[in-house]
Design a protein around this motif. Sequence first.
Motif, mmCIF file in Angstrom:
data_model
loop_
_atom_site.group_PDB
_atom_site.id
_atom_site.type_symbol
_atom_site.label_atom_id
_atom_site.label_comp_id
_atom_site.label_asym_id
_atom_site.label_seq_id
_atom_site.Cartn_x
_atom_site.Cartn_y
_atom_site.Cartn_z
ATOM 1 N N GLN A 1 1.846 -0.863 4.236
ATOM 2 C CA GLN A 1 1.986 -1.321 2.443
ATOM 3 C C GLN A 1 0.434 -1.107 2.267
ATOM 4 O O GLN A 1 -0.045 -0.669 1.280
ATOM 5 N N ASN A 2 -0.604 -1.711 2.974
ATOM 6 C CA ASN A 2 -1.925 -1.920 2.819
ATOM 7 C C ASN A 2 -2.710 -0.424 2.569
ATOM 8 O O ASN A 2 -3.333 -0.353 1.848
ATOM 9 N N ARG A 3 -2.333 0.415 3.328
ATOM 10 C CA ARG A 3 -2.847 1.856 3.204
ATOM 11 C C ARG A 3 -2.231 2.468 2.032
ATOM 12 O O ARG A 3 -2.750 3.210 1.312
ATOM 13 N N ALA B 1 -1.424 0.828 -0.569
ATOM 14 C CA ALA B 1 -2.223 0.035 -1.762
ATOM 15 C C ALA B 1 -3.478 0.948 -1.937
ATOM 16 O O ALA B 1 -3.906 1.212 -2.939
ATOM 17 N N VAL B 2 -4.382 1.367 -0.662
ATOM 18 C CA VAL B 2 -5.518 1.824 -0.818
ATOM 19 C C VAL B 2 -5.400 3.188 -1.410
ATOM 20 O O VAL B 2 -6.198 3.544 -2.407
ATOM 21 N N GLU C 1 -4.980 9.068 3.648
ATOM 22 C CA GLU C 1 -4.295 7.539 3.527
ATOM 23 C C GLU C 1 -3.040 7.613 3.174
ATOM 24 O O GLU C 1 -2.022 6.717 3.571
#
Length: 129
Positions: A73-75, A77-78, A63
Amino acid sequence: MGSSLTLQILLYLSTFYFGMFMLCEFGLLIFKGMHLPYPSSGMWIDGILLILLGVIESFRLLEGQKANLTNMQNRMAVSLALCIPSSLAVIYFAAWQNYVLRLELILCIIQLGMQLIEFVLGAVELIGR
């Protein structure tokens, strides 16, 4: 803003180091089971935790690489969120298991250092976007 070359190189190198780390941890777990009075329940817990660490860290690195290249950004954050359970598992292997060998401690410290640097660089990338 483009992807971070430093973060990408570190994530790429971490995949190789983590593979070596997992092989060494697995070998050390077998060694401790054969040569030390290791409780059977502790052996199962360590084995299951090692497998979970492998899954979590592999997914985190994948990721992180994808997030860095695609600027999502969401990846990122993960990837940063998965750094926490992964680091806790490495700390378990460095300090909280029944027997901790010196080689194991050194490998875990290097792994934690790489995770910390990746977390900081990933957080900088996430904030900078």
